[in-house]
Write a protein that holds these residues in place. Structure first.
Motif: not given
Length: 382
Positions: A47, A49, A51-53, A230-231, A233
């Motif tokens: 982990y 950020y 937004r990513s996870a 992720n991209s 969001g």
């Protein structure tokens, strides 16, 4: 762990091991945007950020993948965000998609007003017929997109038949499983490649959260979905993920009650003189009854009917109910009623996907069934 267990056991435990630090039996709400790194690139648990996870979202995604029998799940801010990400991840300008000729209005709007602008064409077909879908395929068709049951006409698609058709053509089959949910139907086991959900509906189940999900049947498809998740969001926030996960725990118990009540409501409506037609896959008279019986555990909590008195009479029924709440959406514990032509499917007005003006859609909740039947009886005028 838990993959060999039954559905309800996995709904309660998959992705939801007690917290190793405190022993909490419910995954915490990780209301955090960023995570401390133990050296550059040295992440705790992967982990960095949210937004990513995010750990709360991971718990939900792991559970949904288990329930759908997929390799990986993804949680989104809404059902349409999930659908949009699937299109952007798996299609390119110039590609062609076949969609239902009675698709959900928001899905139709996405294809017609959004995807079309960046070069993805579509054709509509009656998804009740594999040959009819086959007739709409072109050399550019890369995806067949179906709902089953459909919204709001409750038509049934042969998932296994369409999966074979898609794969023979070098295309993917995407199934919107919102109306049935993973307890009643397992599209990936029948050959589908991708399952999408509005988790707002039966998975969340309590009309208190907006969300969406994608579950894929292969690691090959997981990679582009993960990148675009992720991209782009449009991810589920931790509190929304936590609410949805709480709802999932009781999915099986709720769905059995939804089905019990819907079956009784459909039988009542089928015998009422003010009702011209009832659309419910559980009725033997439904044209998709046999196919639904083969691919669904039960027939769901959604019932639609056409009023013999026409559009204004249908609208009046919606206005007269007292236990059924006049509102859009579906799949919550409370019963809802709506007029699709003027509400959820207004975006399809004037198109080939326009729904009948005398149609009423019911989301049958888990109240006492006698109260639901009495409410419909008074609303129909006898």
């Amino acid at each position: 762990m838990h993959e060999g267990h039954g559905f309800s056991t996995r709904a309660i435990h998959a992705g939801q091991e007690p917290d190793p630090l405190t022993g909490a039996v419910v995954p915490p709400i990780y209301a955090v945007s960023t995570f401390k790194q133990d050296g550059v690139g040295n992440l705790r648990g992967g982990y960095e950020y949210s937004r990513s996870a995010n750990p709360t979202r991971t718990a939900l995604e792991t559970c949904l993948a288990s329930l759908e029998g997929g390799t990986r799940g993804f949680a989104f801010a809404s059902g349409l965000a999930a659908e949009d990400t699937v299109l952007r991840a798996l299609l390119a300008p110039g590609d062609h998609v076949v969609i239902p000729d009675d698709a959900y209005g928001g899905t139709y709007r996405m294809f017609d007003k959004v995807a079309a602008r960046w070069g993805v064409d579509y054709a509509t077909a009656p998804i009740t017929s594999v040959p009819a879908v086959a007739a709409r395929l072109t050399e550019r068709t890369r995806m067949i997109w179906v709902e089953t049951p459909t919204n709001p006409l409750l038509n049934i698609a042969d998932i296994a038949g369409l999966a074979e058709l898609a794969h023979d053509h070098g295309a993917l089959l995407v199934v919107d499983n919102t109306f049935a949910g993973p307890y009643l139907q397992q599209p990936l086991a029948l050959g589908a490649d991708v399952v999408v959900h509005s988790t707002t509906k039966y998975l969340g189940g309590h009309s208190d959260v907006i969300g969406g999900a994608v579950v894929v049947g292969s690691d090959e498809l997981a990679e582009p979905i993960a990148f675009h998740h992720n991209s782009l969001g449009a991810v589920a926030g931790p509190f929304d993920a936590w609410l949805t996960l709480r709802g999932v725990k009781t999915l099986a118990a709720r769905m059995d009650r939804h089905c019990d009540n819907a079956e009784a409501v459909a039988e009542f409506l089928a015998g009422h003189e003010a009702v011209a037609e009832v659309r419910y896959p559980g009725l033997v008279s439904h044209p998709g009854h046999d196919v639904a019986g083969k691919q669904m555990r039960r027939y769901g909590g959604m019932v639609s009917f056409r009023h013999a008195g026409g559009e204004e009479a249908a609208v009046e029924v919606c206005n007269r109910t007292r236990v059924f709440t006049l509102a859009e959406s579906l799949g919550g514990v409370e019963s809802l009623i709506e007029h699709p032509g003027r509400m959820t499917h207004a975006s399809a007005a004037g198109s080939a996907l326009e729904v009948p003006s005398d149609l009423v859609r019911l989301s049958v909740g888990i109240e006492d069934v006698d109260d639901l039947l009495a409410d419909l009886r008074q609303a129909l005028g006898g």
